[in-house]
Design a protein around this motif. Structure first.
Motif, PDB file in Angstrom:
ATOM      1  N   SER A  18     -10.820   9.665  -9.958  1.00 57.73           N
ATOM      2  CA  SER A  18      -9.485   9.237  -9.553  1.00 57.73           C
ATOM      3  C   SER A  18      -9.450   7.732  -9.316  1.00 57.73           C
ATOM      4  O   SER A  18     -10.393   7.151  -8.782  1.00 57.73           O
ATOM      5  CB  SER A  18      -9.061   9.961  -8.278  1.00 57.73           C
ATOM      6  N   THR A  19      -8.350   7.108  -9.696  1.00 59.22           N
ATOM      7  CA  THR A  19      -8.171   5.672  -9.476  1.00 59.22           C
ATOM      8  C   THR A  19      -7.025   5.395  -8.510  1.00 59.22           C
ATOM      9  O   THR A  19      -6.560   4.267  -8.398  1.00 59.22           O
ATOM     10  CB  THR A  19      -7.900   4.941 -10.805  1.00 59.22           C
ATOM     11  N   VAL A  20      -6.555   6.421  -7.810  1.00 62.19           N
ATOM     12  CA  VAL A  20      -5.454   6.231  -6.876  1.00 62.19           C
ATOM     13  C   VAL A  20      -5.862   5.211  -5.805  1.00 62.19           C
ATOM     14  O   VAL A  20      -7.015   5.153  -5.386  1.00 62.19           O
ATOM     15  CB  VAL A  20      -5.046   7.571  -6.226  1.00 62.19           C
ATOM     16  N   ASN A  64      -4.843   9.801   3.099  1.00 58.23           N
ATOM     17  CA  ASN A  64      -3.705  10.588   2.629  1.00 58.23           C
ATOM     18  C   ASN A  64      -4.191  11.577   1.567  1.00 58.23           C
ATOM     19  O   ASN A  64      -4.223  11.276   0.377  1.00 58.23           O
ATOM     20  CB  ASN A  64      -2.626   9.664   2.061  1.00 58.23           C
ATOM     21  N   PHE A  65      -4.579  12.766   2.036  1.00 61.78           N
ATOM     22  CA  PHE A  65      -5.135  13.775   1.144  1.00 61.78           C
ATOM     23  C   PHE A  65      -4.090  14.289   0.164  1.00 61.78           C
ATOM     24  O   PHE A  65      -4.393  14.536  -1.008  1.00 61.78           O
ATOM     25  CB  PHE A  65      -5.706  14.930   1.965  1.00 61.78           C
ATOM     26  N   ILE A  69      -4.512  14.390  -3.921  1.00 61.55           N
ATOM     27  CA  ILE A  69      -4.350  15.582  -4.759  1.00 61.55           C
ATOM     28  C   ILE A  69      -3.228  15.378  -5.769  1.00 61.55           C
ATOM     29  O   ILE A  69      -3.343  15.759  -6.944  1.00 61.55           O
ATOM     30  CB  ILE A  69      -4.094  16.831  -3.900  1.00 61.55           C
ATOM     31  N   ASN A  70      -2.141  14.760  -5.331  1.00 63.80           N
ATOM     32  CA  ASN A  70      -1.000  14.528  -6.228  1.00 63.80           C
ATOM     33  C   ASN A  70      -1.335  13.588  -7.376  1.00 63.80           C
ATOM     34  O   ASN A  70      -0.639  13.570  -8.397  1.00 63.80           O
ATOM     35  CB  ASN A  70       0.195  13.992  -5.441  1.00 63.80           C
ATOM     36  N   LYS A  82      -1.935  22.028  -0.103  1.00 69.57           N
ATOM     37  CA  LYS A  82      -2.678  20.865   0.387  1.00 69.57           C
ATOM     38  C   LYS A  82      -2.084  20.367   1.693  1.00 69.57           C
ATOM     39  O   LYS A  82      -0.878  20.371   1.894  1.00 69.57           O
ATOM     40  CB  LYS A  82      -2.647  19.747  -0.658  1.00 69.57           C
ATOM     41  N   CYS A  83      -2.953  19.940   2.596  1.00 66.17           N
ATOM     42  CA  CYS A  83      -2.497  19.362   3.851  1.00 66.17           C
ATOM     43  C   CYS A  83      -2.160  17.893   3.634  1.00 66.17           C
ATOM     44  O   CYS A  83      -2.404  17.328   2.558  1.00 66.17           O
ATOM     45  CB  CYS A  83      -3.548  19.542   4.936  1.00 66.17           C
ATOM     46  N   ASP A  84      -1.620  17.263   4.663  1.00 67.40           N
ATOM     47  CA  ASP A  84      -1.169  15.883   4.522  1.00 67.40           C
ATOM     48  C   ASP A  84      -2.296  14.865   4.610  1.00 67.40           C
ATOM     49  O   ASP A  84      -2.454  14.019   3.725  1.00 67.40           O
ATOM     50  CB  ASP A  84      -0.125  15.562   5.606  1.00 67.40           C
ATOM     51  N   LEU A  85      -3.089  14.935   5.681  1.00 64.24           N
ATOM     52  CA  LEU A  85      -4.027  13.853   5.986  1.00 64.24           C
ATOM     53  C   LEU A  85      -5.405  14.382   6.367  1.00 64.24           C
ATOM     54  O   LEU A  85      -5.537  15.489   6.889  1.00 64.24           O
ATOM     55  CB  LEU A  85      -3.511  13.008   7.158  1.00 64.24           C
ATOM     56  N   LEU A  86      -6.424  13.552   6.128  1.00 59.42           N
ATOM     57  CA  LEU A  86      -7.759  13.742   6.681  1.00 59.42           C
ATOM     58  C   LEU A  86      -7.996  12.609   7.674  1.00 59.42           C
ATOM     59  O   LEU A  86      -7.692  11.450   7.380  1.00 59.42           O
ATOM     60  CB  LEU A  86      -8.824  13.700   5.591  1.00 59.42           C
TER      61      LEU A  86
END
Length: 207
Positions: A18-20, A64-65, A69-70, A82-86
């Motif tokens: 991932s490159t987010v 921001n998990f 994922i998005n 999926k949850c919001d945050l870790l």
């Protein structure tokens, strides 16, 4: 953790790395709030949903998990809960699901579409699914298991009346009854080494 997600998580699930970007923020402030937005960490009172206390000024990282994922291919992310945050420190690892909804929508309710499960159960599903996803990755599992405090946390910004107390009295007493949140029983989450907690209104999570 960001690197583990972008590289090890994607490799484990046979995805391209991932490159987010801009999915992490850090703080050492004594009190802060979280929101699932581009800022993540807020120091203005009531600017966020999840309220945190950090009395030892530990370095806290928020990731921001959901955004991570998005960013992944549709074939993988479609249908994934999926949850919001870790949120993590050297001693804590927490999954966060945030909502700002009326108390009547937290438990099962009816609307024009019929019976709805309520936000609490939806949040638990999102937290458990996310926990399963990340714990399947061996390097992430090692990273998490080094932390002694492991929680799945459901935050609702709007106060929920404790059972057995009238609404007119409840909201005045809520914070003194359980200012540090409520631990709930969930065997599936416990089997993965985590506790399930719920925080409502001004209840604060201490790390």
């Amino acid at each position: 953790m960001e690197s583990l997600l972008k590289n090890d998580f994607t490799s484990h699930y046979n995805l391209a790395a991932s490159t987010v970007s801009n999915i992490c923020a850090t703080t050492t402030t004594a009190t802060f709030e979280l929101n699932d937005d581009n800022v993540l960490i807020h120091t203005v009172v009531n600017a966020g949903v999840a309220k945190y206390s950090n009395p030892t000024s530990a370095e806290v990282t928020v990731l921001n998990f959901e955004a991570f994922i998005n960013s992944l291919p549709n074939a993988f992310k479609i249908g994934k809960e999926k949850c919001d945050l870790l949120v993590y420190t050297n001693t804590d690892f927490l999954l966060n699901e945030l909502t700002d909804t009326l108390p009547k929508y937290v438990t099962p309710y009816l609307n024009t579409k019929g019976p709805q499960q309520g936000k609490r159960q939806k949040a638990i599903t999102q937290l458990y699914s996310s926990l399963q996803l990340i714990m399947e990755v061996s390097t992430i599992r090692v990273f998490i298991n080094r932390r002694s405090i492991r929680r799945c946390c459901f935050f609702n910004k709007q106060a929920i009346a404790p059972a057995g107390i009238t609404a007119s009295v409840a909201f005045n007493k809520l914070n003194t009854i359980a200012s540090q949140g409520l631990k709930m029983n969930n065997p599936a989450i416990a089997d993965l080494g985590f506790e399930l907690w719920e925080f409502s209104g001004n209840q604060v999570c201490t790390i």
